[in-house]
Design an enzyme around this catalytic site. Structure first.
Site, PDB file in Angstrom:
ATOM      1  N   GLY A   1       0.790  -0.933  -0.214  1.00 38.88           N
ATOM      2  CA  GLY A   1      -0.269   0.143   0.035  1.00 38.88           C
ATOM      3  C   GLY A   1       0.922   1.863   0.036  1.00 38.88           C
TER       4      GLY A   1
ATOM      5  CB  ILE B   1      -0.773   4.398   6.820  1.00 41.28           C
ATOM      6  CG1 ILE B   1      -2.306   4.862   7.218  1.00 41.28           C
ATOM      7  CG2 ILE B   1       0.290   3.604   7.354  1.00 41.28           C
ATOM      8  CD1 ILE B   1      -3.332   3.509   7.949  1.00 41.28           C
TER       9      ILE B   1
ATOM     10  CG  ASP C   1      -6.917   0.174  19.247  1.00 39.37           C
ATOM     11  OD1 ASP C   1      -7.668   1.403  18.410  1.00 39.37           O
ATOM     12  OD2 ASP C   1      -5.927  -0.899  17.829  1.00 39.37           O
TER      13      ASP C   1
ATOM     14  CG  HIS D   1      -7.177  -1.661  14.780  1.00 42.81           C
ATOM     15  ND1 HIS D   1      -6.961  -1.437  15.681  1.00 42.81           N
ATOM     16  CD2 HIS D   1      -7.653  -1.579  13.547  1.00 42.81           C
ATOM     17  CE1 HIS D   1      -7.611   0.345  14.820  1.00 42.81           C
ATOM     18  NE2 HIS D   1      -7.564  -0.369  14.152  1.00 42.81           N
TER      19      HIS D   1
HETATM   20  P1  NAX Z   1      -4.858   4.312   1.300  1.00 42.99           P
HETATM   21  O1  NAX Z   1      -6.388   3.514   0.295  1.00 42.99           O
HETATM   22  O2  NAX Z   1      -4.178   5.826   1.109  1.00 42.99           O
HETATM   23  O3  NAX Z   1      -4.064   3.561   0.888  1.00 42.99           O
HETATM   24  C1  NAX Z   1      -3.945   2.223   0.568  1.00 42.99           C
HETATM   25  C2  NAX Z   1      -2.963   1.351  -0.853  1.00 42.99           C
HETATM   26  O4  NAX Z   1      -3.029   0.512  -0.808  1.00 42.99           O
HETATM   27  C3  NAX Z   1      -3.393   1.722  -2.192  1.00 42.99           C
HETATM   28  O5  NAX Z   1      -2.611   3.011  -2.269  1.00 42.99           O
HETATM   29  C4  NAX Z   1      -3.972   0.813  -2.704  1.00 42.99           C
HETATM   30  O6  NAX Z   1      -3.528   1.249  -4.072  1.00 42.99           O
HETATM   31  C5  NAX Z   1      -2.876   0.214  -1.616  1.00 42.99           C
HETATM   32  N1  NAX Z   1      -3.399  -1.536  -2.138  1.00 42.99           N
HETATM   33  C6  NAX Z   1      -4.678  -1.765  -2.103  1.00 42.99           C
HETATM   34  N2  NAX Z   1      -4.661  -3.076  -2.416  1.00 42.99           N
HETATM   35  C7  NAX Z   1      -3.812  -3.844  -2.353  1.00 42.99           C
HETATM   36  C8  NAX Z   1      -2.263  -4.943  -2.083  1.00 42.99           C
HETATM   37  N3  NAX Z   1      -3.992  -6.007  -3.116  1.00 42.99           N
HETATM   38  N4  NAX Z   1      -0.748  -4.827  -2.478  1.00 42.99           N
HETATM   39  C9  NAX Z   1      -0.439  -3.769  -2.268  1.00 42.99           C
HETATM   40  N5  NAX Z   1      -1.172  -2.511  -2.000  1.00 42.99           N
HETATM   41  C10 NAX Z   1      -2.447  -2.770  -2.087  1.00 42.99           C
HETATM   42  O7  NAX Z   1      -5.237   3.390   2.738  1.00 42.99           O
HETATM   43  P2  NAX Z   1      -4.987   4.065   4.217  1.00 42.99           P
HETATM   44  O8  NAX Z   1      -5.140   5.322   4.812  1.00 42.99           O
HETATM   45  O9  NAX Z   1      -3.409   4.016   3.445  1.00 42.99           O
HETATM   46  O10 NAX Z   1      -5.416   2.978   4.961  1.00 42.99           O
HETATM   47  C11 NAX Z   1      -4.074   1.550   4.718  1.00 42.99           C
HETATM   48  C12 NAX Z   1      -5.187   0.252   5.593  1.00 42.99           C
HETATM   49  O11 NAX Z   1      -4.616   0.603   7.299  1.00 42.99           O
HETATM   50  C13 NAX Z   1      -6.928   0.181   5.520  1.00 42.99           C
HETATM   51  O12 NAX Z   1      -7.051  -0.890   4.807  1.00 42.99           O
HETATM   52  C14 NAX Z   1      -7.121   0.700   7.222  1.00 42.99           C
HETATM   53  O13 NAX Z   1      -8.596  -0.029   7.289  1.00 42.99           O
HETATM   54  C15 NAX Z   1      -5.979   0.453   7.628  1.00 42.99           C
HETATM   55  N6  NAX Z   1      -5.959   1.220   9.312  1.00 42.99           N
HETATM   56  C16 NAX Z   1      -5.854   0.144  10.039  1.00 42.99           C
HETATM   57  C17 NAX Z   1      -5.084   0.424  11.479  1.00 42.99           C
HETATM   58  C18 NAX Z   1      -4.913  -0.134  12.623  1.00 42.99           C
HETATM   59  O14 NAX Z   1      -4.837   0.221  13.700  1.00 42.99           O
HETATM   60  N7  NAX Z   1      -4.771  -1.457  12.121  1.00 42.99           N
HETATM   61  C19 NAX Z   1      -5.468   2.494  11.515  1.00 42.99           C
HETATM   62  C20 NAX Z   1      -5.828   3.081  10.513  1.00 42.99           C
HETATM   63  C21 NAX Z   1      -6.460   2.330   8.945  1.00 42.99           C
HETATM   64  O15 NAX Z   1      -7.681   3.124   9.447  1.00 42.99           O
END
Ligand code: NAX
Length: 326
Positions: A11, A16, A159, A187
């Protein structure tokens, strides 16, 4: 000079990652004398944007950045890596049901788990951030049978950090002095932030705060809904704080927590009655990539009820994706 550590971020063109990659390259993860090579994975249509991120990395002239690779192929991304941040995931689309979300992500994390199995170093340390993080980590672990379950964890540290900050403000202590805080479980809004054992400067937080009504009616719901509150205020989900928590969790894991308890979601070994393999937030100490679970803490009636809620959610998630694992 130390030889470089290979670190994958998936990603990598997302928000993030934008807050994470530059801190890794600056030395915030592994210290000021450890060179790193970045392996950046994102989808084919994001390679252009990813090229822009790499241009900015070059423009930072980080002395510790010994190389970088950008790719849309998980096996290339995970080749010989020491550390993996699995951030990329399928976001919940309009009208998407929870089980569709679980299914879409199961597909991504089986592929990535297999690629880790085939390509990563045998002692790789993988943190799954992409949601649903615990179940995605479980799927990746199950898809990597040649790697130890100890190679995987899911991020519960955001968290933990949110809870530490709120408790510090309430108790009037420095957040850095808070110890023995726990986040149990998933989470998700069901996670249970538990400060019954927490201390600051040698004093029990229960003495400093001592307010069970505040705990149940304000603290727990506020931590559970904190992610939604950030989205509401910022118009975008937590990014810098998520990246910071990812750094905190992996640094404590591979460098060491110096004996301090930290919350990590790791594969259960059956402790606390959590079925083996479920990725469950628990208190641990860590050092050199090894986790030591804090065992046999007493759960009173209220704690047990909160524990069961978050455990049941993880059991349901596991059941919903079981048919996708082979
Ligand atoms: P973004 O949508 O800004 O970025 C995600 C990126 O992942 C995009 O560039 C997309 O093209 C890429 N992607 C999608 N599928 C992929 C794959 N199969 N292989 C490689 N890359 C891929 O999201 P962002 O705000 O950066 O959040 C990323 C993830 O973190 C989300 O799932 C979000 O829900 C999760 N989070 C988890 C948290 C935690 O505490 N565990 C907190 C923060 C966040 O909400």
């Amino acid at each position: 000079a130390k030889s470089p550590v290979r670190i994958a971020v998936t990603g990598a063109a997302g928000q993030i990652a934008y807050a994470l990659i530059f801190r890794i390259a600056s030395g915030a993860l592994l210290g000021p004398d450890q060179p790193v090579i970045l392996h950046l994975l994102d989808l084919p249509q994001m390679q252009g944007a990813l090229g822009g991120v790499m241009m900015e990395l070059e423009d930072c002239a980080f002395p510790l950045l010994a190389g970088m690779v950008a790719t849309d192929d998980p096996k290339t991304a995970f080749k010989d890596i020491d550390i993996g941040f699995l951030v990329g995931a399928r976001p919940r689309g309009k009208g998407m049901e929870r089980k569709d979300l679980l299914g879409a992500n199961a597909e991504i994390f089986t592929v990535q788990g297999r690629a880790l199995n085939d390509a990563a170093k045998r002692d790789v340390r993988v943190l799954v951030v992409g949601n649903p993080a615990n179940t995605n980590a479980y799927i990746a672990m199950k898809s990597a049978p040649d790697l130890s379950p100890d190679c995987f964890s899911a991020m519960i540290r955001l968290d933990h950090n949110r809870a530490a900050s709120m408790l510090a403000a309430k108790a009037g202590v420095n957040v850095g002095d808070i110890e023995k805080l726990i986040i149990w479980g998933n989470h998700s809004p069901t996670m249970y932030p538990d400060w019954r054992f927490a201390e600051a400067g040698g004093r029990k937080l229960a003495e400093l705060v001592g307010d069970e009504a505040w705990n149940r009616e304000t603290f727990i719901p506020t931590i559970g809904k904190r992610g939604a509150a950030v989205i509401e205020a910022r118009g975008a989900s937590s990014a810098a704080s998520a990246a910071n928590a990812a750094i905190d969790q992996v640094r404590d894991w591979v460098v060491g927590s110096n004996g301090r308890w930290v919350s990590m979601a790791v594969a259960s070994d059956g402790g606390y009655g959590v079925p083996e393999g479920i990725m469950f937030g628990v208190p641990v100490t860590a050092s050199g990539g090894k986790v030591t679970r804090i065992r046999d803490l007493a759960l009173d009636e209220f704690a047990r009820s909160r524990f069961e809620i978050t455990l049941n959610e993880l059991k349901e998630e596991r059941a919903a994706i079981a048919h996708l694992l082979k």
